[in-house]
Design a protein around this motif. Structure first.
Motif, PDB file in Angstrom:
ATOM      1  N   LEU B 196      -3.094   7.400 -45.483  1.00 12.76           N
ATOM      2  CA  LEU B 196      -3.476   6.009 -45.271  1.00 12.76           C
ATOM      3  C   LEU B 196      -4.076   5.416 -46.539  1.00 12.76           C
ATOM      4  CD1 LEU B 196      -4.998   6.290 -41.706  1.00 12.76           C
ATOM      5  CD2 LEU B 196      -3.001   4.964 -42.356  1.00 12.76           C
ATOM      6  N   LEU B 199      -1.451   4.284 -49.029  1.00 11.72           N
ATOM      7  CA  LEU B 199      -0.878   2.967 -48.766  1.00 11.72           C
ATOM      8  C   LEU B 199      -1.875   1.862 -49.090  1.00 11.72           C
ATOM      9  CD1 LEU B 199       1.330   3.358 -45.616  1.00 11.72           C
ATOM     10  CD2 LEU B 199       1.955   3.233 -48.001  1.00 11.72           C
ATOM     11  N   LYS B 200      -3.174   2.185 -48.923  1.00  9.43           N
ATOM     12  CA  LYS B 200      -4.195   1.201 -49.256  1.00  9.43           C
ATOM     13  C   LYS B 200      -4.165   0.916 -50.766  1.00  9.43           C
ATOM     14  CE  LYS B 200      -8.120   0.979 -46.559  1.00  9.43           C
ATOM     15  NZ  LYS B 200      -9.300   1.690 -46.084  1.00  9.43           N
ATOM     16  N   THR B 209       2.023  -0.734 -43.244  1.00  5.16           N
ATOM     17  CA  THR B 209       1.492   0.600 -42.941  1.00  5.16           C
ATOM     18  C   THR B 209       2.084   1.112 -41.643  1.00  5.16           C
ATOM     19  OG1 THR B 209      -0.564  -0.116 -43.950  1.00  5.16           O
ATOM     20  CG2 THR B 209      -0.625   1.925 -42.694  1.00  5.16           C
TER      21      THR B 209
END
Lengths: 265, 299, 379
Positions: B196, B199-200, B209
């Protein structure tokens, strides 16, 4: 230091040992024509790249694998008989402690299985935990301790019963270098105090040279012994022995041996 | 797969053998009574032969069930007076007809339940309020026997004029709904913090996302809960057929069989249901293998 | 909530329930404006004032008012609105009434969103919140059901209001108890005990033979996915109408799921652990007792939890195929036929309570036995 040659009856004696695994991609020669004698009180390291059969050889000693041909004796017996006589303690790469038992409970487990009396169990647990400096952590669960402490507990577990032989399969491989140095020092002290015979698998050259009286260099495809190096270092070894010329000389020989083994590819 | 073929075959053979063996004591009493009434003494061979061929045995033999399955599907449709061959429509005596009734309710309900379940799971993953308030109930609902509401739903919907497929589908839908919600929430949360965070760092939006990470990572969980869901949906459809007075469907066959003591009919309906359930689960398993195989997620 | 003294940033709370907040405010205003025009069932003055109080408190809470009083005031306003709407609900309800109802619902939803987004540092508060939010949500649903049914004039034979069900429940505890004993205690529990016990013993037996294991696992998985509940008419034929036939259905339902879980669990111990047992030359029973059984516990409890729900379903649904004149499944099917839906709902309540209690029992035991497992340690 000449008595690193086996003087009394050997603890381990392997003659023309072969082990072949049959796989879908054809046979794999895990061990080919391995000859080795380990004497009482020796500290023998097995070093080599992965797939060289060092762990397999340890597992053959422990009767966890069966050789395809050749002979091996442990304490003058077959590995099977030696296992039944509880002749050795085995330490794996991971601590492998039971999460549902406390540290004391884990160390006690082999004693329960081997039928020691309750009082004897308590006595030995206290004794070996003292030896690996884990006194005071008896009631903790493994997952409440650090990786280094877990591995010390697993060594204590292997020491708890009266095995003269300690088989260690990369016991410190998963730990960071700082912890590993300290455990190496402790292991040497332990070895001096208990007078046990230790077979030690590693892939770290400094670790092998620092710990061992003999270093067995192995190479893969087929797994075989390429060199056996007698260490000229004294038995008493502070950590800074690693900066002496003798140490560097031995380390150099080991590295050469490993490189030669690779030359065959 | 290949290495378990022979053991599975053995286990199945043992089960069939035990079944045959059980037929003798189960049906033996009736056979002996009949013989006594007729004043005949049965030899052991005759006894066995009789217990395996009674009209209404307590336990029908495997071959009787197989023959009944054959007769009430292929034979009925091909040669029956009301069969497909003679009338162009499925015979109401055939298990194909009844199986289709159950299957259509199952599939409709399963589609509704799965769709709503996925939507709710997406909501739960993206909304903290929904997560904290709805999720505990979704989990708790799996621990209670909600199937018990089935008869009420059927009768109430009948009372307000909705009959046939829809009420049964609703029961199938809510039985498959909760496993899908719980499984999909787990699946959409499967990506770990590192993935995660990555992707941030790309400054990906929530939708991106979801599309690039959460949805693909949830696929193994989706298929696992789809298998649970379809099995539950079939049970729902069968039980939903009970309270309407046994008109059509495999549940109705079970009920009418038990009214009239037609054991062979009960067993064949039961096996038809089992075959139906097994093929649906296998179908989802196949879709799973293809999908995960394309995604490189199968091992 | 008085101990939320830590200064909290106001913005996230506003954002959390913003849409619901404006919805509530708008609906309240509309309801108040239209109320004089509606005859009879306009929303009572108390409901409107409660909603206004809640809206003001929420608005102030996002600006000046400290959080704890804001939450308390908004909660009080919403409770006031809920209570007065319940009391005033009567068919046919007017548009303002429905607007007030929508406003209350939006307000409750805002409240939940507000709570959910709080940044609570104290673990005790976080735990209280994790109980409070689902409880508020559940209460909201019950309230919507109650007010919706009475204001909409829904017939009792379609959907009785929760208050009617509760009243029926209180009046018929004797019958409910008889049914509970018949179905759950005699049918489900005995079948569960026999089925699970047999599966455990059989699993240990199967585990000794790799051949049997490879053969039985796929068959067991296959059977676990089948509609076993369909064997109910057969069991009724074999074991009669009373509870033994229900117990037999339960045995058939729980056996294979339990067997598969236990066999998988017994294989769950790592290869290294088993090698270790071998280096100590431990006997089969020693390694079973010390290693494989403890390592299997998470799987065994998973099986027990699955089977506890299956046992309830089996015992109740099997009664639809024939039963003596008592039992939960019997009561549900006959009272549905007599359109006594409040009694049906009372039985369903009993089933829900019994089901979650039985499941909860295993969950609690699991927590105590498998405290060491990562899935339990995290919480």
């Amino acid at each position: 230091m000449k008595d690193t040659q086996p003087s009394s009856a050997p603890v381990i004696e392997a003659r023309d040992l072969n082990l072949t695994f049959e796989t879908a991609d054809g046979p794999i020669h895990a061990l080919r024509d391995v000859n080795l004698t380990v004497g009482r009180g020796d500290f023998v390291s097995f070093i080599g790249p992965s797939g060289c059969g060092k762990t397999t050889f340890l597992r053959v000693i422990a009767d966890l694998e069966q050789p395809s041909s050749g002979e091996i004796e442990v304490n003058g017996m077959t590995p099977d008989a030696a296992r039944r006589a509880r002749a050795y303690g085995y330490v794996f790469q991971a601590a492998g402690l039971y999460p549902w038992r406390t540290i004391a409970g884990n160390v006690k487990l082999p004693l329960e299985i081997m039928g020691y009396s309750r009082a004897e169990q308590e006595k030995r647990v206290a004794q070996v935990l003292e030896l690996v400096e884990l006194s005071g952590f008896e009631k903790k669960f493994p997952w409440q301790l650090s990786g280094g402490m877990q591995q010390r507990a697993s060594i204590a577990r292997a020491l708890a019963f009266d095995a003269e032989l300690l088989l260690m399969d990369e016991p410190f491989g998963a730990l960071d270098e700082i912890v590993r140095d300290r455990l190496n020092e402790e292991l040497l002290r332990l070895w001096a105090r208990t007078q046990k015979t230790i077979c030690f698998v590693t892939h770290s050259i400094p670790e092998a040279v620092y710990l061992s009286t003999r270093i067995v260099v192995m190479s893969p495809r087929p797994g075989r012994i390429t060199d056996v190096i007698e260490s000229p270092l004294p038995r008493e070894r502070p950590l800074d022995i690693r900066d002496t010329p003798e140490f560097i000389e031995v380390a150099h020989r080991v590295r050469e041996g490993l490189r030669e083994g690779h030359g065959d590819d | 797969m290949r290495q378990s073929f022979f053991p599975v075959l053995t286990v199945v053979a043992v089960i069939v053998a035990l079944w045959y063996a059980a037929c003798v004591p189960m049906n033996g009493q009736w056979a002996r009574d009949q013989a006594q009434r007729a004043g005949v003494e049965l030899s052991f061979g005759e006894l066995v032969a009789d217990t395996l061929s009674q009209q209404r045995p307590r336990l029908p033999a495997p071959h009787q069930v197989a023959v009944e399955l054959w007769n009430s599907t292929i034979v009925e449709e091909a040669t029956g007076r009301r069969g497909l061959w003679n009338t162009g429509s499925l015979s109401n005596r055939s298990l194909i007809y009844h199986g289709w009734i159950t299957l259509s309710a199952t599939l409709l309900g399963f589609a509704i339940g799965t769709g709503l379940g996925i939507v709710l799971a997406i909501g739960i993953v993206h909304n903290r309020a929904m997560d904290q308030s709805v999720m505990p109930w979704a989990i708790a609902s799996q621990t209670i026997p909600i199937l018990a509401i089935a008869p009420m739903i059927i009768v109430v919907m009948n009372a307000i004029g909705i009959t046939g497929l829809i009420p049964k589908a609703i029961i199938s839908a809510y039985l498959s709904f909760f496993p899908v919600v719980v499984g999909m929430v787990k699946g959409l949360r499967a990506p770990d913090g590192m993935q995660l965070d990555l992707l941030k760092t790309y400054n990906a939006t929530r939708a991106e996302t979801f599309a690039k990470l959460r949805w693909p990572s949830s696929m193994p969980y989706l298929f696992a809960s789809l298998k649970v869901g379809i099995a539950a949906a079939i049970v729902g459809a069968i039980v939903a057929e009970l309270p309407t007075g046994a008109v059509a469907g495999l549940g109705a066959r079970l009920l009418s069989g038990s009214y009239y003591g037609q054991t062979i009919q009960i067993w064949s309906a039961l096996f038809a249901a089992a075959i139906l359930a097994a093929s649906l689960v296998a179908l989802i398993g196949l879709a799973q293998r293809i999908t995960l195989g394309r995604m490189g997620m199968d091992r | 909530m008085s101990s939320t003294s830590a200064p909290l940033p106001a913005t996230p709370q506003v954002r959390a329930g913003r849409m619901q907040f404006w919805g509530m405010a708008l609906c309240t205003l509309l309801a108040a404006a239209l109320a004089p025009a509606a005859a009879g069932t306009a929303p009572p003055f108390t409901a409107i004032s409660g909603l206004i109080l809640a809206a003001v408190a929420a608005f102030m809470g996002s600006r000046r008012l400290p959080l704890a009083p804001a939450l308390a005031l908004a909660g009080a306003g919403l409770i006031l609105a809920m209570a007065s709407l319940v009391l005033a609900a009567a068919p046919p309800a007017s548009a303002p009434f429905w607007l007030a109802m929508a406003a209350t619902w939006l307000g409750l939803w805002m409240y939940v969103a507000w709570l959910a987004d709080l940044n609570l540092r104290a673990p005790a508060l976080a735990r209280a919140r994790s109980l409070a939010t689902p409880a508020i949500f559940g209460a909201t649903l019950l309230w919507l059901w109650e007010v919706g049914v009475s204001a909409g004039g829904v017939a009792r034979v379609i959907l009785p209001a929760p208050s009617v069900i509760a009243e029926r429940f209180a009046r018929s505890t004797d019958i409910l108890w008889i049914d509970f004993v018949q179905t759950i205690v005699k049918g489900a529990f005995s079948g569960f005990a026999i089925g699970v016990g047999a599966a455990l013993v059989f699993a240990v037996f199967v585990d000794r033979s790799p051949f049997l294991k490879r053969g039985l696992l796929p068959v067991g998985n296959f059977v676990a996915a089948l509609p076993i509940i369909g064997t109910a008419p057969i069991m009724v034929m074999w074991f009669g109408f009373d509870w033994p036939s229900k117990a037999a259905v339960v045995v058939a339902m729980v056996f294979f799921p339990m067997l598969v879980n236990t066999v998988q669990g017994l294989a769950a111990s790592g290869a290294m652990q088993r090698d270790l047992m071998r280096t100590w030359s431990a006997s089969y029973w020693q390694s079973l007792w010390h290693l494989r059984l403890p390592a299997a516990m998470p799987f065994i409890f998973n099986g027990l939890k699955i089977c506890s729900t299956l046992a309830m379903i089996g015992a109740i649904v099997a009664e639809f195929f024939g039963s003596p004149t008592r039992g939960m499944g019997f009561r549900i099917s006959t009272e549905v036929g007599r359109l006594q839906l409040d009694m049906v709902w009372a039985e369903i309540t009993v089933a829900a309570i019994a089901g979650s209690a039985f499941y909860g029992l295993w969950a609690v035991l699991e927590k105590r036995v498998t405290f060491w497992h990562p899935s339990q340690r995290g919480r």
